[in-house]
Design an enzyme around this catalytic site. Structure first.
Site, mmCIF file in Angstrom:
data_model
loop_
_atom_site.group_PDB
_atom_site.id
_atom_site.type_symbol
_atom_site.label_atom_id
_atom_site.label_comp_id
_atom_site.label_asym_id
_atom_site.label_seq_id
_atom_site.Cartn_x
_atom_site.Cartn_y
_atom_site.Cartn_z
ATOM 1 N N LYS A 1 0.642 -1.269 0.057
ATOM 2 C CA LYS A 1 0.136 0.079 0.063
ATOM 3 C C LYS A 1 0.897 1.407 0.007
ATOM 4 C CE LYS A 1 -3.767 -2.490 2.149
ATOM 5 N NZ LYS A 1 -4.578 -2.758 3.609
ATOM 6 N N GLN B 1 -4.149 -1.359 9.807
ATOM 7 C CA GLN B 1 -3.983 -2.586 9.330
ATOM 8 C C GLN B 1 -4.736 -3.502 10.280
ATOM 9 O OE1 GLN B 1 -3.258 -3.313 5.905
ATOM 10 N NE2 GLN B 1 -3.753 -5.226 6.434
ATOM 11 N N ASP C 1 -10.720 3.150 4.940
ATOM 12 C CA ASP C 1 -11.290 1.781 4.956
ATOM 13 C C ASP C 1 -12.780 1.785 4.909
ATOM 14 O OD1 ASP C 1 -9.641 -0.156 4.464
ATOM 15 O OD2 ASP C 1 -8.761 -0.530 6.529
#
Ligand code: NAP
Length: 294
Positions: free
Chosen positions: A46, A90, A113
């Site tokens: 990412k 994450q 997200d």
């Protein structure tokens, strides 16, 4: 084979083009807790993609035994930081850490997200969707942000010419990160949606009804060719690290022999997740630009 790499590359180029016309590149903060090797690889990919698109990467790594309070404090500080447009923590977090308490520190406008209750609610009410997620230069701050992997799956369907309206869509998995938001996106696109999970009876026969079958389970090669209706489209979200390497939730060979279209692992959904993250970060930066000028 649906070529996720190529479809993702086109979106990444669009993001890079938008960013290149900005004076100040958007900033994405990534928070990685613990030493799970797969999470380290995902975050590294990412960050690399951010840098290639001109997005500033602000990275924080914490030990697996970090206290809840320290993690919450870091995420709250990132949320207050004007240089940070988007925040990605994450997942999964190591055992003992409360993910909901951590996500509660992220403002919906920085939630790239799409996991905060506010963003999940907007999606479930059909007020935000993939069309908006792909609008990289919105006239007004975005109403909300949607989760990257489900958005990527739907974009793969669109780009492959798959008719969603009226289709029977079956999703295996109901996580907040993948299965649930996918069910909302497909329902909002007028599919007839069945969401399966670990208590679903006769899973294989439910799957055989699907025109669009999406596997997001985390079980290596669970979906077999005889679970698939001839001509169906199969999207494999799974990423399972086995002795034979990285494999999906779909047994590619037997399924490809029956399906009309199928995504590979790697090279299917994974690259789209990253491309959608970049798109969400650029959209989030529009919101922070308007906060700063207010
Ligand atoms: P998760 O939170 O573990 O959820 C798995 C879901 O599968 C749950 O809803 C679970 O049901 C269901 N399930 C488990 N065993 C089952 C069975 N035998 N039959 C039917 N359903 C079953 O996982 P996730 O975060 O959604 O991720 C799913 C997979 O996608 C993983 O392999 C993950 O690595 C991968 N992933 C890939 C990307 C990407 O970018 N390609 C992004 C995110 C995730 P219950 O709810 O009943 O427990």
């Amino acid at each position: 084979m649906i070529d996720g790499k190529a479809i993702a590359a086109a979106l990444r180029e669009r993001v890079a083009d938008v960013v290149s016309r900005r004076e100040h590149g958007p900033g994405l903060a990534t928070v990685l807790v613990g030493d799970d090797p797969a999470s380290h690889v995902y975050v590294a990919n990412k960050r690399k993609a951010c840098e290639a698109a001109g997005i500033r990467s602000i990275h924080h790594e914490l030990a697996a035994d970090v206290g809840q309070a320290e993690l919450v404090e870091l995420v709250a500080a990132l949320d207050d930081d004007d240089e940070v447009d988007g925040i990605l923590v994450q997942l999964p977090l190591p055992d003992g850490l409360d993910v909901d308490a951590v996500l509660a520190e992220i403002s919906p406008a920085k939630d790239v997200d799409g996991l905060t209750p506010a963003n999940a609610g907007l999606l479930s009410q059909g007020r935000i969707g993939v069309a908006e997620a792909l609008e990289l230069e919105p006239q007004a701050p975005p109403l909300g942000l949607i989760p990257c992997t489900p958005a990527g799956c739907v974009e793969l369907l669109h780009r492959s010419g798959v008719e969603i309206e009226g289709a029977e869509a079956v999703i295996i998995g109901r996580s907040n990160l993948v299965g649930r938001p996918l069910a909302s996106l497909l329902l909002n696109a007028n599919a007839t949606v069945t969401a399966c999970h670990s208590r679903t009876r006769d899973l294989d026969s439910v799957c055989r009804r699907a025109d669009i079958l999406i596997a997001a389970v985390g079980r290596a090669e669970m979906v077999q060719g005889d679970w698939v209706k001839p001509g169906a489209t199969v999207i494999d979200v799974g990423m399972n690290r086995t002795e034979a390497g990285l494999v999906g939730d779909v047994d590619y060979e037997s399924v490809a022999a029956v399906a009309g279209r199928v995504t590979p692992v790697p090279g299917g959904v994974g690259p789209m997740t990253i491309a959608m993250l970049l798109a969400n970060t650029v959209r989030a930066s529009t919101a922070s630009a308007s906060r700063k000028s207010a």
